[in-house]
Design a protein around this motif. Structure first.
Motif, PDB file in Angstrom:
ATOM      1  N   MET A 189      10.614 -56.325  27.943  1.00  0.00           N
ATOM      2  CA  MET A 189      10.241 -55.082  28.611  1.00  0.00           C
ATOM      3  C   MET A 189       9.101 -54.405  27.862  1.00  0.00           C
ATOM      4  SD  MET A 189      13.857 -53.254  29.494  1.00  0.00           S
ATOM      5  CE  MET A 189      14.824 -53.785  28.095  1.00  0.00           C
ATOM      6  N   SER A 190       8.258 -53.750  28.612  1.00  0.00           N
ATOM      7  CA  SER A 190       7.238 -52.896  28.000  1.00  0.00           C
ATOM      8  C   SER A 190       7.929 -51.652  27.436  1.00  0.00           C
ATOM      9  CB  SER A 190       6.207 -52.471  29.048  1.00  0.00           C
ATOM     10  OG  SER A 190       6.816 -51.609  30.004  1.00  0.00           O
ATOM     11  N   TYR A 191       7.201 -50.895  26.631  1.00  0.00           N
ATOM     12  CA  TYR A 191       7.768 -49.654  26.110  1.00  0.00           C
ATOM     13  C   TYR A 191       8.158 -48.735  27.265  1.00  0.00           C
ATOM     14  CZ  TYR A 191       8.435 -45.151  23.987  1.00  0.00           C
ATOM     15  OH  TYR A 191       8.984 -43.948  23.631  1.00  0.00           O
ATOM     16  N   GLU A 192       7.331 -48.660  28.275  1.00  0.00           N
ATOM     17  CA  GLU A 192       7.603 -47.770  29.410  1.00  0.00           C
ATOM     18  C   GLU A 192       8.870 -48.184  30.147  1.00  0.00           C
ATOM     19  OE1 GLU A 192       4.598 -49.184  28.747  1.00  0.00           O
ATOM     20  OE2 GLU A 192       3.611 -47.356  27.999  1.00  0.00           O
ATOM     21  N   GLU A 193       9.087 -49.487  30.336  1.00  0.00           N
ATOM     22  CA  GLU A 193      10.316 -49.966  30.978  1.00  0.00           C
ATOM     23  C   GLU A 193      11.539 -49.672  30.112  1.00  0.00           C
ATOM     24  OE1 GLU A 193       8.974 -53.878  33.506  1.00  0.00           O
ATOM     25  OE2 GLU A 193       8.753 -53.967  31.318  1.00  0.00           O
ATOM     26  N   LEU A 194      11.407 -49.875  28.804  1.00  0.00           N
ATOM     27  CA  LEU A 194      12.494 -49.567  27.876  1.00  0.00           C
ATOM     28  C   LEU A 194      12.825 -48.083  27.927  1.00  0.00           C
ATOM     29  CD1 LEU A 194      14.370 -50.408  25.474  1.00  0.00           C
ATOM     30  CD2 LEU A 194      12.445 -49.773  23.979  1.00  0.00           C
ATOM     31  N   GLU A 195      11.811 -47.260  27.871  1.00  0.00           N
ATOM     32  CA  GLU A 195      12.005 -45.809  27.900  1.00  0.00           C
ATOM     33  C   GLU A 195      12.724 -45.376  29.181  1.00  0.00           C
ATOM     34  OE1 GLU A 195       9.184 -42.020  26.914  1.00  0.00           O
ATOM     35  OE2 GLU A 195       8.379 -43.476  28.357  1.00  0.00           O
ATOM     36  N   LEU A 196      12.304 -45.899  30.305  1.00  0.00           N
ATOM     37  CA  LEU A 196      12.937 -45.563  31.582  1.00  0.00           C
ATOM     38  C   LEU A 196      14.410 -45.979  31.580  1.00  0.00           C
ATOM     39  CD1 LEU A 196      12.631 -44.514  34.503  1.00  0.00           C
ATOM     40  CD2 LEU A 196      12.016 -46.853  35.153  1.00  0.00           C
ATOM     41  N   PHE A 197      14.706 -47.194  31.143  1.00  0.00           N
ATOM     42  CA  PHE A 197      16.083 -47.682  31.119  1.00  0.00           C
ATOM     43  C   PHE A 197      16.954 -46.834  30.194  1.00  0.00           C
ATOM     44  CE2 PHE A 197      19.312 -50.323  28.986  1.00  0.00           C
ATOM     45  CZ  PHE A 197      20.127 -50.603  30.083  1.00  0.00           C
ATOM     46  N   LEU A 198      16.474 -46.566  28.973  1.00  0.00           N
ATOM     47  CA  LEU A 198      17.287 -45.820  28.008  1.00  0.00           C
ATOM     48  C   LEU A 198      17.501 -44.375  28.430  1.00  0.00           C
ATOM     49  CD1 LEU A 198      16.039 -47.189  24.568  1.00  0.00           C
ATOM     50  CD2 LEU A 198      18.065 -47.856  25.879  1.00  0.00           C
ATOM     51  N   TYR A 199      16.480 -43.737  28.954  1.00  0.00           N
ATOM     52  CA  TYR A 199      16.668 -42.344  29.391  1.00  0.00           C
ATOM     53  C   TYR A 199      17.550 -42.259  30.634  1.00  0.00           C
ATOM     54  CZ  TYR A 199      13.625 -40.050  26.015  1.00  0.00           C
ATOM     55  OH  TYR A 199      13.086 -39.542  24.863  1.00  0.00           O
ATOM     56  N   GLU A 200      17.429 -43.237  31.524  1.00  0.00           N
ATOM     57  CA  GLU A 200      18.266 -43.240  32.725  1.00  0.00           C
ATOM     58  C   GLU A 200      19.755 -43.316  32.365  1.00  0.00           C
ATOM     59  OE1 GLU A 200      18.909 -45.900  36.788  1.00  0.00           O
ATOM     60  OE2 GLU A 200      17.046 -46.098  35.654  1.00  0.00           O
ATOM     61  N   HIS A 201      20.088 -44.002  31.276  1.00  0.00           N
ATOM     62  CA  HIS A 201      21.482 -44.217  30.879  1.00  0.00           C
ATOM     63  C   HIS A 201      21.835 -43.519  29.565  1.00  0.00           C
ATOM     64  CE1 HIS A 201      21.569 -47.020  34.180  1.00  0.00           C
ATOM     65  NE2 HIS A 201      20.518 -47.623  33.672  1.00  0.00           N
ATOM     66  N   GLN A 202      21.021 -42.582  29.146  1.00  0.00           N
ATOM     67  CA  GLN A 202      21.182 -41.910  27.856  1.00  0.00           C
ATOM     68  C   GLN A 202      22.560 -41.281  27.682  1.00  0.00           C
ATOM     69  OE1 GLN A 202      18.225 -38.903  27.061  1.00  0.00           O
ATOM     70  NE2 GLN A 202      19.216 -38.229  25.172  1.00  0.00           N
ATOM     71  N   GLU A 203      23.020 -40.571  28.673  1.00  0.00           N
ATOM     72  CA  GLU A 203      24.299 -39.870  28.571  1.00  0.00           C
ATOM     73  C   GLU A 203      25.446 -40.852  28.311  1.00  0.00           C
ATOM     74  OE1 GLU A 203      26.791 -36.556  31.138  1.00  0.00           O
ATOM     75  OE2 GLU A 203      25.066 -37.536  32.049  1.00  0.00           O
ATOM     76  N   TYR A 204      25.459 -41.947  29.022  1.00  0.00           N
ATOM     77  CA  TYR A 204      26.486 -42.976  28.833  1.00  0.00           C
ATOM     78  C   TYR A 204      26.412 -43.570  27.431  1.00  0.00           C
ATOM     79  CZ  TYR A 204      28.525 -47.704  29.380  1.00  0.00           C
ATOM     80  OH  TYR A 204      29.232 -48.866  29.219  1.00  0.00           O
ATOM     81  N   PHE A 205      25.202 -43.941  26.995  1.00  0.00           N
ATOM     82  CA  PHE A 205      25.047 -44.551  25.678  1.00  0.00           C
ATOM     83  C   PHE A 205      25.462 -43.597  24.562  1.00  0.00           C
ATOM     84  CE2 PHE A 205      21.528 -47.215  27.730  1.00  0.00           C
ATOM     85  CZ  PHE A 205      22.367 -48.288  27.946  1.00  0.00           C
ATOM     86  N   GLU A 206      25.165 -42.322  24.708  1.00  0.00           N
ATOM     87  CA  GLU A 206      25.409 -41.353  23.639  1.00  0.00           C
ATOM     88  C   GLU A 206      26.810 -40.750  23.651  1.00  0.00           C
ATOM     89  OE1 GLU A 206      22.255 -38.451  23.923  1.00  0.00           O
ATOM     90  OE2 GLU A 206      20.815 -39.800  22.961  1.00  0.00           O
ATOM     91  N   GLN A 207      27.511 -40.807  24.777  1.00  0.00           N
ATOM     92  CA  GLN A 207      28.762 -40.058  24.868  1.00  0.00           C
ATOM     93  C   GLN A 207      29.985 -40.894  25.232  1.00  0.00           C
ATOM     94  OE1 GLN A 207      27.886 -36.768  27.493  1.00  0.00           O
ATOM     95  NE2 GLN A 207      26.479 -35.887  26.028  1.00  0.00           N
ATOM     96  N   ASP A 208      29.847 -42.203  25.331  1.00  0.00           N
ATOM     97  CA  ASP A 208      30.990 -43.043  25.663  1.00  0.00           C
ATOM     98  C   ASP A 208      31.096 -44.173  24.641  1.00  0.00           C
ATOM     99  OD1 ASP A 208      32.940 -43.364  28.186  1.00  0.00           O
ATOM    100  OD2 ASP A 208      32.441 -45.347  27.393  1.00  0.00           O
ATOM    101  N   GLY A 209      32.302 -44.472  24.182  1.00  0.00           N
ATOM    102  CA  GLY A 209      32.501 -45.390  23.071  1.00  0.00           C
ATOM    103  C   GLY A 209      32.865 -46.808  23.416  1.00  0.00           C
ATOM    104  N   ARG A 210      32.628 -47.243  24.652  1.00  0.00           N
ATOM    105  CA  ARG A 210      33.061 -48.592  25.031  1.00  0.00           C
ATOM    106  C   ARG A 210      32.045 -49.679  24.681  1.00  0.00           C
ATOM    107  NH1 ARG A 210      33.568 -47.297  31.436  1.00  0.00           N
ATOM    108  NH2 ARG A 210      33.701 -45.174  30.643  1.00  0.00           N
ATOM    109  N   HIS A 211      30.997 -49.355  23.972  1.00  0.00           N
ATOM    110  CA  HIS A 211      29.908 -50.317  23.778  1.00  0.00           C
ATOM    111  C   HIS A 211      29.109 -50.045  22.505  1.00  0.00           C
ATOM    112  CE1 HIS A 211      27.197 -47.087  24.879  1.00  0.00           C
ATOM    113  NE2 HIS A 211      28.101 -46.779  25.777  1.00  0.00           N
TER     114      HIS A 211
END
Length: 182
Positions: free
Chosen positions: A78-100
């Protein structure tokens, strides 16, 4: 607010006041970073200084939806822009849920970041550059320890986010490896 790591005694969120530790081992060193909040923007700040492309590994330890626990690797660089879009789109899940755990890495080998279910970021690569970024962001060196006992929270409110991450790519699947499951 929902959180992924808590003190088992009183169910209070565990976080750090923007601290880091330098860990040195035979053959490599890394940074252990404990954020007060917003780990995804920090990872992206590190990645922005790299050429890329990037890859993501979503290590699903436990699914509330019946999905197979395992390592889900993004199927293409992924380009930086694609990575940024993916991570920000799912930021809340990644930062606030412990299943992963979430791994972000430069395909060219410039760096790797492991954001685990203990709210740690392990940073591999140009640690001097990372230390400069951390200092400019108000981080200080300090002791980062997980309380014992502690708990990981898997919130039903994020079940749709787990599904959205699962649907984001045609992930390349492999089983969990030793050390993946805490």
């Amino acid at each position: 607010m929902l959180f992924k790591l808590g003190n088992l005694d009183n169910q209070v969120e565990v976080y750090w006041d923007n601290l880091y530790q330098i860990e040195t081992y035979p053959g490599f060193s890394r940074l252990l970073i404990g954020c007060k909040s917003k780990e995804i923007p920090l990872i992206l700040q590190f990645c922005k200084e790299m050429e890329g492309p990037f890859a993501v590994l979503h290590v699903l330890l436990m699914s509330r939806l019946g999905k197979e626990p395992g390592r889900y690797q993004s199927p293409y660089p992924m380009s930086y822009e694609e990575l940024e879009l993916f991570l920000y789109e799912h930021q809340e899940y990644f930062e606030q849920d412990g299943r992963h755990h979430l791994w972000v890495l430069s395909v060219s080998g410039e760096g790797q970041f492991i954001f685990d279910n203990h709210n740690y970021i392990y940073a591999y690569g140009n640690t001097e550059s990372y230390l400069t970024t951390l200092a400019n962001s108000g981080f200080t060196e300090g002791d980062i320890r997980i309380p014992d006992p502690h708990c990981h929270n898997y919130h039903s409110e994020y079940d749709d986010k787990e599904q959205a991450v699962h649907n984001a790519f045609d992930w390349l699947y492999s089983p969990l490896q030793e050390g993946d499951d805490p």
